[in-house]
Scaffold this motif. Structure first.
Motif, PDB file in Angstrom:
ATOM      1  N   GLY A  98      14.362  11.349 -54.919  1.00 40.36           N
ATOM      2  CA  GLY A  98      14.737   9.942 -54.807  1.00 40.36           C
ATOM      3  C   GLY A  98      14.773   9.477 -53.365  1.00 40.36           C
ATOM      4  O   GLY A  98      14.281   8.391 -53.025  1.00 40.36           O
ATOM      5  N   ALA A  99      15.332  10.305 -52.490  1.00 40.40           N
ATOM      6  CA  ALA A  99      15.402   9.957 -51.072  1.00 40.40           C
ATOM      7  C   ALA A  99      14.022   9.953 -50.431  1.00 40.40           C
ATOM      8  O   ALA A  99      13.679   9.062 -49.651  1.00 40.40           O
ATOM      9  N   LEU A 100      13.201  10.933 -50.781  1.00 40.66           N
ATOM     10  CA  LEU A 100      11.892  11.059 -50.159  1.00 40.66           C
ATOM     11  C   LEU A 100      10.953   9.934 -50.589  1.00 40.66           C
ATOM     12  O   LEU A 100      10.149   9.445 -49.793  1.00 40.66           O
ATOM     13  N   VAL A 101      11.057   9.510 -51.832  1.00 42.17           N
ATOM     14  CA  VAL A 101      10.231   8.398 -52.304  1.00 42.17           C
ATOM     15  C   VAL A 101      10.503   7.149 -51.473  1.00 42.17           C
ATOM     16  O   VAL A 101       9.591   6.406 -51.105  1.00 42.17           O
ATOM     17  N   GLY A 102      11.778   6.907 -51.160  1.00 41.95           N
ATOM     18  CA  GLY A 102      12.115   5.756 -50.333  1.00 41.95           C
ATOM     19  C   GLY A 102      11.558   5.872 -48.924  1.00 41.95           C
ATOM     20  O   GLY A 102      11.047   4.908 -48.354  1.00 41.95           O
ATOM     21  N   GLU A 103      11.619   7.072 -48.354  1.00 40.28           N
ATOM     22  CA  GLU A 103      11.165   7.283 -46.980  1.00 40.28           C
ATOM     23  C   GLU A 103       9.642   7.193 -46.871  1.00 40.28           C
ATOM     24  O   GLU A 103       9.104   6.782 -45.846  1.00 40.28           O
ATOM     25  N   LEU A 104       8.944   7.573 -47.923  1.00 39.44           N
ATOM     26  CA  LEU A 104       7.478   7.569 -47.906  1.00 39.44           C
ATOM     27  C   LEU A 104       6.909   6.336 -48.603  1.00 39.44           C
ATOM     28  O   LEU A 104       5.814   6.369 -49.157  1.00 39.44           O
ATOM     29  N   GLY A 105       7.660   5.248 -48.562  1.00 42.17           N
ATOM     30  CA  GLY A 105       7.276   4.053 -49.291  1.00 42.17           C
ATOM     31  C   GLY A 105       5.944   3.458 -48.894  1.00 42.17           C
ATOM     32  O   GLY A 105       5.336   2.722 -49.678  1.00 42.17           O
ATOM     33  N   ARG A 106       5.442   3.741 -47.693  1.00 44.03           N
ATOM     34  CA  ARG A 106       4.155   3.187 -47.262  1.00 44.03           C
ATOM     35  C   ARG A 106       2.983   4.086 -47.642  1.00 44.03           C
ATOM     36  O   ARG A 106       1.839   3.737 -47.415  1.00 44.03           O
ATOM     37  N   ASP A 107       3.292   5.273 -48.151  1.00 46.42           N
ATOM     38  CA  ASP A 107       2.247   6.204 -48.551  1.00 46.42           C
ATOM     39  C   ASP A 107       1.975   6.098 -50.044  1.00 46.42           C
ATOM     40  O   ASP A 107       2.721   5.463 -50.786  1.00 46.42           O
ATOM     41  N   ARG A 108       0.893   6.724 -50.492  1.00 45.94           N
ATOM     42  CA  ARG A 108       0.594   6.802 -51.925  1.00 45.94           C
ATOM     43  C   ARG A 108       1.268   8.056 -52.470  1.00 45.94           C
ATOM     44  O   ARG A 108       1.049   9.153 -51.972  1.00 45.94           O
ATOM     45  N   LEU A 109       2.094   7.876 -53.499  1.00 45.05           N
ATOM     46  CA  LEU A 109       2.920   8.965 -54.003  1.00 45.05           C
ATOM     47  C   LEU A 109       2.659   9.239 -55.470  1.00 45.05           C
ATOM     48  O   LEU A 109       2.322   8.335 -56.233  1.00 45.05           O
ATOM     49  N   ALA A 110       2.837  10.497 -55.841  1.00 47.52           N
ATOM     50  CA  ALA A 110       2.893  10.893 -57.244  1.00 47.52           C
ATOM     51  C   ALA A 110       4.044  11.876 -57.383  1.00 47.52           C
ATOM     52  O   ALA A 110       4.409  12.568 -56.419  1.00 47.52           O
ATOM     53  N   VAL A 111       4.636  11.927 -58.567  1.00 47.69           N
ATOM     54  CA  VAL A 111       5.729  12.865 -58.835  1.00 47.69           C
ATOM     55  C   VAL A 111       5.410  13.628 -60.112  1.00 47.69           C
ATOM     56  O   VAL A 111       5.123  13.022 -61.161  1.00 47.69           O
ATOM     57  N   VAL A 112       5.439  14.956 -60.017  1.00 50.28           N
ATOM     58  CA  VAL A 112       5.173  15.837 -61.155  1.00 50.28           C
ATOM     59  C   VAL A 112       6.405  16.693 -61.398  1.00 50.28           C
ATOM     60  O   VAL A 112       6.906  17.342 -60.477  1.00 50.28           O
ATOM     61  N   ALA A 113       6.909  16.692 -62.631  1.00 48.80           N
ATOM     62  CA  ALA A 113       7.984  17.598 -63.032  1.00 48.80           C
ATOM     63  C   ALA A 113       7.355  18.735 -63.832  1.00 48.80           C
ATOM     64  O   ALA A 113       6.424  18.523 -64.609  1.00 48.80           O
ATOM     65  N   PHE A 114       7.872  19.966 -63.640  1.00 50.48           N
ATOM     66  CA  PHE A 114       7.251  21.082 -64.351  1.00 50.48           C
ATOM     67  C   PHE A 114       8.273  22.119 -64.793  1.00 50.48           C
ATOM     68  O   PHE A 114       9.347  22.251 -64.233  1.00 50.48           O
ATOM     69  N   TRP A 115       7.876  22.834 -65.825  1.00 46.88           N
ATOM     70  CA  TRP A 115       8.593  24.009 -66.331  1.00 46.88           C
ATOM     71  C   TRP A 115       7.482  24.959 -66.791  1.00 46.88           C
ATOM     72  O   TRP A 115       6.643  25.303 -65.951  1.00 46.88           O
ATOM     73  N   SER A 116       7.421  25.403 -68.050  1.00 48.76           N
ATOM     74  CA  SER A 116       6.247  26.137 -68.510  1.00 48.76           C
ATOM     75  C   SER A 116       5.080  25.180 -68.699  1.00 48.76           C
ATOM     76  O   SER A 116       3.916  25.583 -68.731  1.00 48.76           O
ATOM     77  N   ASP A 117       5.366  23.903 -68.813  1.00 55.93           N
ATOM     78  CA  ASP A 117       4.388  22.812 -68.891  1.00 55.93           C
ATOM     79  C   ASP A 117       4.599  21.911 -67.679  1.00 55.93           C
ATOM     80  O   ASP A 117       5.368  22.250 -66.773  1.00 55.93           O
ATOM     81  N   ALA A 118       3.959  20.775 -67.638  1.00 58.43           N
ATOM     82  CA  ALA A 118       4.138  19.838 -66.528  1.00 58.43           C
ATOM     83  C   ALA A 118       3.923  18.419 -67.029  1.00 58.43           C
ATOM     84  O   ALA A 118       3.170  18.187 -67.974  1.00 58.43           O
ATOM     85  N   ALA A 119       4.593  17.466 -66.393  1.00 58.08           N
ATOM     86  CA  ALA A 119       4.471  16.058 -66.766  1.00 58.08           C
ATOM     87  C   ALA A 119       4.370  15.215 -65.500  1.00 58.08           C
ATOM     88  O   ALA A 119       5.147  15.407 -64.552  1.00 58.08           O
ATOM     89  N   VAL A 120       3.406  14.299 -65.470  1.00 57.31           N
ATOM     90  CA  VAL A 120       3.271  13.363 -64.348  1.00 57.31           C
ATOM     91  C   VAL A 120       4.223  12.202 -64.597  1.00 57.31           C
ATOM     92  O   VAL A 120       4.011  11.387 -65.499  1.00 57.31           O
ATOM     93  N   LEU A 121       5.281  12.124 -63.810  1.00 57.58           N
ATOM     94  CA  LEU A 121       6.269  11.061 -63.965  1.00 57.58           C
ATOM     95  C   LEU A 121       5.829   9.784 -63.260  1.00 57.58           C
ATOM     96  O   LEU A 121       6.100   8.677 -63.745  1.00 57.58           O
ATOM     97  N   VAL A 122       5.188   9.942 -62.112  1.00 58.44           N
ATOM     98  CA  VAL A 122       4.674   8.802 -61.347  1.00 58.44           C
ATOM     99  C   VAL A 122       3.261   9.147 -60.912  1.00 58.44           C
ATOM    100  O   VAL A 122       3.049  10.183 -60.272  1.00 58.44           O
ATOM    101  N   ARG A 123       2.303   8.312 -61.253  1.00 54.08           N
ATOM    102  CA  ARG A 123       0.917   8.562 -60.867  1.00 54.08           C
ATOM    103  C   ARG A 123       0.674   8.111 -59.428  1.00 54.08           C
ATOM    104  O   ARG A 123       1.362   7.237 -58.925  1.00 54.08           O
ATOM    105  N   LEU A 124      -0.311   8.717 -58.816  1.00 54.29           N
ATOM    106  CA  LEU A 124      -0.575   8.467 -57.401  1.00 54.29           C
ATOM    107  C   LEU A 124      -0.793   6.991 -57.137  1.00 54.29           C
ATOM    108  O   LEU A 124      -1.687   6.371 -57.730  1.00 54.29           O
ATOM    109  N   GLY A 125       0.020   6.424 -56.248  1.00 53.02           N
ATOM    110  CA  GLY A 125      -0.107   5.024 -55.871  1.00 53.02           C
ATOM    111  C   GLY A 125       0.687   4.073 -56.724  1.00 53.02           C
ATOM    112  O   GLY A 125       0.784   2.886 -56.399  1.00 53.02           O
TER     113      GLY A 125
END
Length: 238
Positions: A98-125
């Motif tokens: 949460g903190a890093l997303v705010g700090e990198l607000g001018r960049d293109r971001l994606a967030v992936v959560a993972f366990w034995s599988d993975a899910a894209v929570l936020v797609r790039l940009g």
């Protein structure tokens, strides 16, 4: 409590921006506000007043100026939500993102959560607020085994077509890999992989270091949220 922790991390976090392209002609590139470092003389008065409010002795870097930046990083944050990252470790990871997303607000971001599988929570940009990302992560139940290799593969897909110099993956995990193939080969396929290694409980320091080495990045151990800001600032300065 987790939102408060995210704000604590954000207040101490200072992620360096991509280097300026000094070949850019005047008027080229994206106009951004940044701390004064002896270059631009285009004062951003409103932001400067916000920064120095309540400071009896402002410093040079408290002065905010407008600069043109031609480059934007593409960063994929890969967050471990496997069973070994439950409880306080999961909340610290969510607060960190949460903190890093705010700090990198001018960049293109994606967030992936993972366990034995993975899910894209936020797609790039995709545009999303830091607290919204935090809430998304908190809604993902900590579960299952840890498949680091598949998570890195998913991250790599998000960065397909991005120039290598601007592509970066940051892995937040204890690196206790216990599902799927050896992740070292997948790490080597990424342009850059940095590892924020949670060492507050069971962890695999050797694998964390190997992944960062294979991904031409760095591994930074952290014990709790108080270590996170310095570790992230160091990673993005390297």
């Amino acid at each position: 409590m987790t939102r408060q922790r995210a704000r604590q991390i954000a207040r101490r976090l200072s992620v360096p921006r991509p280097p300026r392209d000094h070949r850019a002609s005047r008027g080229a590139g994206e106009l951004v506000s940044a701390p004064w470092r002896g270059g631009s003389d285009d004062l951003d008065l409103e932001r400067t007043l916000e920064v120095i409010a309540g400071k009896p002795l402002p410093e040079d870097e408290d002065v905010v100026v407008r600069e043109r930046v031609r480059r934007r990083r593409s960063v994929v944050l890969v967050v471990d939500v496997s069973g070994s990252m439950r409880g306080e470790r999961a909340r610290t990871a969510a607060a960190t993102v949460g903190a890093l997303v705010g700090e990198l607000g001018r960049d293109r971001l994606a967030v992936v959560a993972f366990w034995s599988d993975a899910a894209v929570l936020v797609r790039l940009g995709e545009q999303v607020s830091p607290l919204a990302v935090l809430d998304l992560l908190l809604r993902v139940p900590t579960q299952g085994l840890t498949n680091v290799s598949f998570a890195l593969e998913v991250a790599g897909r998000q960065l397909a077509g991005v120039p290598a110099r601007d592509a970066r993956v940051v892995l937040l995990s204890d690196a206790v890999h216990n599902a799927g193939p050896d992740p070292r080969s997948m790490a080597a396929r990424l342009s850059r992989l940095d590892v924020l290694l949670d060492v507050s409980g069971e962890h695999d320091l050797d694998l964390g270091r190997d992944l960062a080495r294979a991904g031409r990045g760095h591994c930074r151990p952290v014990r709790d949220h108080s270590d996170v800001s310095a570790a992230l600032t160091a990673l993005f300065a390297e």
